[in-house]
Design a protein around this motif. Sequence first.
Motif, PDB file in Angstrom:
ATOM      1  N   LEU A   4      81.816  -1.304  28.721  1.00 28.23           N
ATOM      2  CA  LEU A   4      82.376  -0.507  29.718  1.00 28.23           C
ATOM      3  C   LEU A   4      83.681  -0.882  29.924  1.00 28.23           C
ATOM      4  O   LEU A   4      84.506   0.139  29.980  1.00 28.23           O
ATOM      5  CB  LEU A   4      81.622  -0.612  31.096  1.00 28.23           C
ATOM      6  N   CYS A   8      86.489   2.094  29.150  1.00 28.23           N
ATOM      7  CA  CYS A   8      87.485   2.517  30.237  1.00 28.23           C
ATOM      8  C   CYS A   8      89.009   2.526  30.036  1.00 28.23           C
ATOM      9  O   CYS A   8      89.734   2.958  30.656  1.00 28.23           O
ATOM     10  CB  CYS A   8      87.069   1.607  31.667  1.00 28.23           C
ATOM     11  N   ARG A  25      79.998   5.533  32.463  1.00 24.52           N
ATOM     12  CA  ARG A  25      80.000   4.360  33.458  1.00 24.52           C
ATOM     13  C   ARG A  25      78.502   4.150  33.881  1.00 24.52           C
ATOM     14  O   ARG A  25      77.908   3.037  34.086  1.00 24.52           O
ATOM     15  CB  ARG A  25      81.137   4.622  34.698  1.00 24.52           C
ATOM     16  N   SER A  69      85.344  -1.702  35.133  1.00 23.99           N
ATOM     17  CA  SER A  69      85.816  -0.246  34.719  1.00 23.99           C
ATOM     18  C   SER A  69      87.207  -0.236  35.403  1.00 23.99           C
ATOM     19  O   SER A  69      87.815   0.799  35.402  1.00 23.99           O
ATOM     20  CB  SER A  69      84.909   0.638  35.380  1.00 23.99           C
TER      21      SER A  69
END
Length: 137
Positions: A4, A8, A25, A69
């Motif tokens: 993640l 991101c 996400r 994130s």
Amino acid sequence: MDGLRSVCRSTGLVRALGMDLRELRVAMSVVPGLFVLVWVLLAYPAIGDASAAFAIGVGVLTGVVRQASARPPSYSGPLVASPMGAIPPGLFSQPIRGFDLLILCLAPVLLGLSPKWALIIPSFIIAIMFAVRPKQA
């Protein structure tokens, strides 16, 4: 959560995977969510209250997802002098990111509010967390 974090921070990787960043996400939070669920089920006898266990589980999951994130700190601005050398100002807020959502989810439990609030507040936070599109680097 390292996947993640990578997604991101890379616009090209998001395009290559063919999904919206919000959808990625949510998809990448399934396995950590299952680990949190197993942990909460194992810790429930020690916690003793189902609403408190729910608040802890949601707080941990939202905090971890927010931390993973987050955008990277900017090294392009002015630096702050410290005894260890120059440090980018955004680096100071990195450890706090994610911990704030844990505290918000645990606030009803820590303040001794009714179990209803220990269910409502974390549910609202996790709904907002996965409904809002995250910012990209």
